[in-house]
Design an enzyme around this catalytic site. Structure first.
Site, PDB file in Angstrom:
ATOM      1  CG  ASP A 223      -6.605  -1.094  10.581  1.00  0.00           C
ATOM      2  OD1 ASP A 223      -7.305  -1.978  11.089  1.00  0.00           O
ATOM      3  OD2 ASP A 223      -5.459  -1.281  10.158  1.00  0.00           O
TER       4      ASP A 223
HETATM    5  N1  NAP Z   1      -1.798   5.028   3.745  1.00  0.00           N
HETATM    6  C1  NAP Z   1      -0.576   4.869   4.240  1.00  0.00           C
HETATM    7  O1  NAP Z   1       0.311   5.661   4.020  1.00  0.00           O
HETATM    8  C2  NAP Z   1      -0.273   3.662   5.055  1.00  0.00           C
HETATM    9  C3  NAP Z   1       1.038   3.162   5.041  1.00  0.00           C
HETATM   10  C4  NAP Z   1       1.325   2.045   5.837  1.00  0.00           C
HETATM   11  C5  NAP Z   1       0.318   1.511   6.626  1.00  0.00           C
HETATM   12  N2  NAP Z   1      -0.951   2.020   6.613  1.00  0.00           N
HETATM   13  C6  NAP Z   1      -1.992   1.416   7.450  1.00  0.00           C
HETATM   14  O2  NAP Z   1      -2.918   0.747   6.636  1.00  0.00           O
HETATM   15  C7  NAP Z   1      -4.189   0.780   7.242  1.00  0.00           C
HETATM   16  C8  NAP Z   1      -5.158   1.324   6.255  1.00  0.00           C
HETATM   17  O3  NAP Z   1      -6.482   1.105   6.681  1.00  0.00           O
HETATM   18  P1  NAP Z   1      -7.592   0.591   5.702  1.00  0.00           P
HETATM   19  O4  NAP Z   1      -8.853   0.734   6.480  1.00  0.00           O
HETATM   20  O5  NAP Z   1      -7.504   1.267   4.395  1.00  0.00           O
HETATM   21  O6  NAP Z   1      -7.225  -0.908   5.419  1.00  0.00           O
HETATM   22  P2  NAP Z   1      -7.073  -2.133   6.434  1.00  0.00           P
HETATM   23  O7  NAP Z   1      -7.368  -1.738   7.819  1.00  0.00           O
HETATM   24  O8  NAP Z   1      -5.774  -2.755   6.126  1.00  0.00           O
HETATM   25  O9  NAP Z   1      -8.252  -3.079   6.022  1.00  0.00           O
HETATM   26  C9  NAP Z   1      -8.378  -3.501   4.691  1.00  0.00           C
HETATM   27  C10 NAP Z   1      -9.523  -4.492   4.664  1.00  0.00           C
HETATM   28  O10 NAP Z   1      -9.840  -4.759   3.307  1.00  0.00           O
HETATM   29  C11 NAP Z   1     -10.318  -6.062   3.214  1.00  0.00           C
HETATM   30  N3  NAP Z   1     -10.022  -6.604   1.898  1.00  0.00           N
HETATM   31  C12 NAP Z   1      -8.856  -7.140   1.459  1.00  0.00           C
HETATM   32  N4  NAP Z   1      -8.961  -7.525   0.186  1.00  0.00           N
HETATM   33  C13 NAP Z   1     -10.232  -7.263  -0.184  1.00  0.00           C
HETATM   34  C14 NAP Z   1     -10.970  -7.475  -1.399  1.00  0.00           C
HETATM   35  N5  NAP Z   1     -10.393  -8.028  -2.478  1.00  0.00           N
HETATM   36  N6  NAP Z   1     -12.243  -7.069  -1.435  1.00  0.00           N
HETATM   37  C15 NAP Z   1     -12.840  -6.525  -0.354  1.00  0.00           C
HETATM   38  N7  NAP Z   1     -12.200  -6.318   0.806  1.00  0.00           N
HETATM   39  C16 NAP Z   1     -10.900  -6.703   0.895  1.00  0.00           C
HETATM   40  C17 NAP Z   1      -9.644  -6.853   4.315  1.00  0.00           C
HETATM   41  O11 NAP Z   1     -10.600  -7.669   4.953  1.00  0.00           O
HETATM   42  P3  NAP Z   1     -10.838  -9.158   4.403  1.00  0.00           P
HETATM   43  O12 NAP Z   1      -9.532  -9.839   4.423  1.00  0.00           O
HETATM   44  O13 NAP Z   1     -11.859  -9.720   5.346  1.00  0.00           O
HETATM   45  O14 NAP Z   1     -11.408  -8.974   3.022  1.00  0.00           O
HETATM   46  C18 NAP Z   1      -9.177  -5.803   5.312  1.00  0.00           C
HETATM   47  O15 NAP Z   1      -9.806  -5.884   6.560  1.00  0.00           O
HETATM   48  C19 NAP Z   1      -4.086   1.624   8.494  1.00  0.00           C
HETATM   49  O16 NAP Z   1      -3.911   0.818   9.630  1.00  0.00           O
HETATM   50  C20 NAP Z   1      -2.815   2.427   8.230  1.00  0.00           C
HETATM   51  O17 NAP Z   1      -2.160   2.817   9.419  1.00  0.00           O
HETATM   52  C21 NAP Z   1      -1.248   3.080   5.821  1.00  0.00           C
END
Ligand code: NAP
Ligand code: NAP
Lengths: 107, 464, 107, 464
Positions: free
Chosen positions: D391
């Site tokens: 994301d």
């Molecule tokens: N930081 C905060 O405070 C917080 C709190 C709540 C929500 N959020 C939300 O969390 C999101 C964070 O974004 P992000 O880009 O860090 O993460 P993300 O959008 O959740 O994407 C994580 C990606 O990692 C991949 N993944 C999962 N396990 C893996 C593994 N073992 N090895 C390699 N890849 C793996 C997944 O794809 P695959 O399944 O294809 O591997 C997934 O698409 C945002 O939407 C944010 O709003 C953040």
């Protein structure tokens, strides 16, 4: 000494002291990031706010005995001076700020 | 029920004060913030008049005639004074109103002291301190007011610090005697009043007139404290929060004002370079040679420039040349010259002085550049015209660690192509120090009163 | 109703209400400009601070009658839970912040 | 005298809380701020134990054995738990501690309710509300804790909103009956407790596990309020100020956390895109073609690059690949490649997640670039390696106003020369939406578990 420390233990006073401390911190926090152009109006606005002392003047005046002329006179004077502080303070602040904002709108 | 409404009014009052102060410290909301606080104040005042009752006797207030009489007189006089005052005499006016508040606190304590009922020690503390601080604030504000409108001249009083110290000690001793109940002689109480008045006067007297905005801000926070003591006395939450808020916000504001001038509060109060010393420090250094420029040459230079920046200072305010300045700007713009103003935060003698002054002459707001923006576009300016400014363009603030203004950010005019300085003589400004800029190769001096020079310049320009 | 409005008029309560209002504003002001990296430690630090509820637990526990076993047990549990909140909260916050600051110093 | 000391301790305690919170919100002072608050807390606790006396009977506290026993047990268990917990399970731990605080408030109210002394209406309000909020916070925190450590799965409960509404209404009715004194049947009081527990559970249950940090922050401010009710009950200033401060600061923090994710609090609570929907929204659009890259090619590309930026995301945390990542960085640096990390503020699942994770693996702090800085130098990067992030690099946030994450600032990886994305599949991330980036010409996909891929990459690189 006992009479003095009682000022702190009396449940009523410690609440007042808490209010004082919180207000001090709040005053500091609220002001801390004011741009220098606003220093003068802010000073003037704060000046109007401490005119709240007028409330004390009203209480004193409204309790004075009808024949205690000295108290009536002093109280009357206090009300007039307090009102000057409040009304003058707010009006003058508004005038200053008008200067800034009028120009800003034409932007 | 009614006392519930009273207390709710007080709570709302307190909240409006907090929100009002908050809004006052942001440019877009400042004006509304002032009105918010004023509305809360009005509510608290009327709630008190109609709903307050004595906690012991449960009596309501009387003497409505006197109360409304006082309110009406105060409102009329206050409004008229505030409406009539000239923009540039605002700090004077604020000082006067501040003094009124201090006097009000003093009178309240006086009346309470005279009441026959026995007072607890806590009440005595509050009465005495409220009177003491209110009186200092009143006396000090009157002196500040007198200084600002020129009625009282700056003067150093020999041994002022020792005298102040004695007065202060005397007040403390008397206050302890009165509060501790060692004597019930009322003259001791009046003695405190006299000492406090003397202290207030002597405290402000030696401080340079130009430092008055800082002093007024300080006295402002004193009056806040005095109001808070009233809050203790009547156990009144709105007086308490309002007073303390102003007390602490005022103290911070005082410090911020000092910082903007790159000075410490102590330095201001002891008056290390107030109006007094101005003009004496010059000549420490060998004076170099400076070159003059004629009105005609100035007019030609400006007419053929593409960009001109005007830097106004205290001299412009003294000469009341803001309208002439706007005139010049219009003539230049007609000739296709791009004109802007570079505003230093402490140019003039009160914060925002130049903004207020130029706003009065209807200079468009977007032409006023804050210091950082002005410095950013300085390099592209063909001509910089300095009108009665001095300290705010003094390169010593950047280059000379020994200078008293070292560290203050300045308008870096030397980045521009030509620098023209208008002032009446080679005399120093507020800080009383020599200005290297005037002797630099890029700089030309255009002597004369700012208003007259500007008027002649406009006349010349119309002929170019 | 009367009993209810008396909550506001009673001199003691209005002071408490003033304290509440001031604290609310202060809480807002103090936090308003925190960078997002600090969100988690700040949440955790705030969590430790509300552990101040332990003081209530101590008061309740210390007043329980020596034969009121239910009160003793509940009070004891309250003290343990409150302590967990306070001690755990501060320690965990410190660990998080250590992570940040240790690295910063090597900078 | 002693009660003066007690009250002074309480005042000092309140002040340390204010200053502590203030310091906690600035990076340089945060750690000290935590200690300041802890010191104030310790003072307040010991002052209470030794100096508190009942305002009516003037009796001191007894049962010291129980009190110290509880304190010691709590301290030992709390310290051990807090020291042993893994960095990435911190939010879990915070949630658990928060629940303990809520339960403590609940127990206090329970004991107070059981006391035979008659209570005024004000006291009843405070007891009931303290119990109610404490219980909701306790139950909610336990669910949040269970969700974060995977014991409780995300599930939508049909009609959850209606049930919650009923529970809420039931609590209010019961509370009014108990407070108003319409009945003295204690079971009504326990009924409130049961409803509050059910409400707390159902309130948190449908919210996506990844939203738990926000929920915990909200429950945190609930517990703050519960503590404040205790402050009312015992007329205790430090409980009051501490509780309310956390209550209001926690609320603001919750809102700030939502803002950082570009969502509203309501949206989080109703769970419009929690864990539940992840994976379902994909396929709305025609999927384009993406190209893969081999490990070997990746190794070569990186080895001959001048600058490489690594962008870690949630996947890195899941795979516990932080050490492997640091390994890669070191190998690259040995080959003369300049490596930096681009850290998005909401990458991962808790604020600061990536910083904590990489700090654990001893990645030097100065290699971590905040989003703005990372974007500024993106154009000069030869290779950007995205490790389990999705994301936070989704260009829809910039381009597609219809996207649920539209408006969130992202890391603009497409400014770099090559983009390599490591993840296990084409599945979407947290927001459950398709990512255009994967189909863009500059992008190559490197599928596999982050840890394994990194380890192989390091092995390959050592041979290049
Ligand atoms: N930081 C905060 O405070 C917080 C709190 C709540 C929500 N959020 C939300 O969390 C999101 C964070 O974004 P992000 O880009 O860090 O993460 P993300 O959008 O959740 O994407 C994580 C990606 O990692 C991949 N993944 C999962 N396990 C893996 C593994 N073992 N090895 C390699 N890849 C793996 C997944 O794809 P695959 O399944 O294809 O591997 C997934 O698409 C945002 O939407 C944010 O709003 C953040
Ligand atoms: N803004 C604030 O809040 C504030 C408050 C207190 C103090 N200050 C201090 O005030 C100073 C402000 O700097 P500044 O550069 O604006 O002023 P300045 O340094 O005081 O210089 C003003 C100059 O104007 C000239 N001048 C006086 N009357 C004039 C007239 N009628 N026509 C033309 N020129 C005239 C004077 O020189 P001649 O005598 O040769 O003409 C003087 O050198 C700073 O040191 C600042 O710290 C500011």
């Amino acid at each position: 000494m006992d009479q003095f420390t009682s000022i702190f233990t009396d449940a009523a006073s410690y609440r007042l002291i808490t209010i004082v401390i919180l207000s001090i911190f709040l005053g500091i926090e609220v002001i801390s990031r004011v741009p220098s152009v606003l220093h003068t109006p802010l000073m003037s606005g704060a000046n109007a706010i401490h005119g709240v002392v007028i409330i004390g003047a009203i209480i004193v005046m409204g309790q004075a005995g009808a024949d205690d002329y000295l108290a009536l006179m002093l109280g009357f004077l206090a009300v007039v001076l307090g009102t000057l502080n409040v009304v003058g303070g707010f009006v003058v602040t508004d005038r200053m700020l008008e200067m800034f904002s009028k120009k800003k709108k034409t932007k | 029920m009614e006392s519930t409404i009273l207390l709710l009014s007080y709570l709302i009052g307190s909240i409006t004060f907090i929100i009002g102060l908050k809004m006052l410290s942001h440019p877009e909301t400042a004006r509304k913030g002032n009105l918010v606080a004023a509305a809360g104040m009005t509510l608290a005042i009327f709630a008190t008049i109609f709903l307050w009752e004595n906690p012991n006797t449960h009596e309501r207030l009387h003497n409505y005639g006197w109360i409304f009489g006082g309110l009406i007189i105060g409102t009329i006089v206050g409004t008229m004074a505030a409406k009539k005052v000239q923009m540039t005499s605002m700090p004077e006016m604020v000082s006067l109103f501040n003094g009124m508040g201090g006097a009000c606190a003093m009178l309240i304590s006086l009346i309470e002291y005279r009441k026959p009922e026995a007072k607890s020690m806590g009440e005595m503390i509050v009465v005495v301190l409220g009177m003491l601080i209110g009186t200092v604030s009143f006396a000090g504000s009157m002196v500040a007011w007198g200084k600002l409108n020129g009625r009282i001249k700056d003067r150093t009083i020999p041994g002022a610090q020792a005298i102040n110290f004695l007065l202060f000690g005397g007040m403390i001793v008397l206050a302890i005697m009165v509060i501790g109940g060692f004597t019930s002689n009322p003259y001791l109480f009046y003695g405190i009043l006299a000492l406090a008045a003397a202290y207030g006067i002597l405290f402000v007297m030696p401080i340079g007139g130009a430092d008055m905005p800082v002093v007024i801000s300080l006295l402002n926070s004193f009056t806040g404290c005095a109001a808070a003591f009233g809050g203790f006395l009547y156990d009144n939450p709105v007086m308490l929060t309002g007073g303390i808020l102003v007390g602490s916000a005022g103290t911070i504001l005082t410090i911020l004002m000092c910082k903007a001038m790159n000075r410490s509060l102590k330095n201001v109060l002891i008056g290390s370079f107030g109006g007094q010393k101005a003009g004496t420090a010059a000549g420490d250094k060998e004076q170099g040679a400076y070159k003059e420029i004629s009105l005609n040459d100035t007019a030609v230079l400006m007419a053929y420039a593409q960009k001109v920046m005007i830097i106004p200072g205290y001299g412009l305010a003294v000469a009341q040349a803001q309208h002439a300045c706007h005139e010049l700007e219009k003539v230049l713009e007609e000739k296709g010259v791009e004109v802007s103003y570079g505003i230093h935060p402490v140019a003039g003698r009160m914060p925002g002085h130049m903004n207020v002054l130029l706003a009065e002459a209807d200079v468009p707001y977007e032409k006023l550049l804050e210091m950082e923006d002005a410095n950013d576009q300085m390099a592209s300016e063909n001509v910089v015209l300095i009108l009665g400014a001095n300290d705010v363009v003094n390169p010593a603030a950047k280059d000379d660690p020994a200078s008293p203004i070292f560290g203050m950010p300045i308008l870096e005019v030397e980045k521009a192509e030509h620098v023209i300085v208008n002032k009446r003589s080679m005399k120093p400004g507020y800080a009383g120090i020599e200005n290297e800029l005037f002797f630099r190769p890029k700089t030309s001096m255009l002597f004369g009163d700012a208003k007259k020079v500007l008027q002649s310049l406009v006349a010349e320009l119309k002929q170019v």
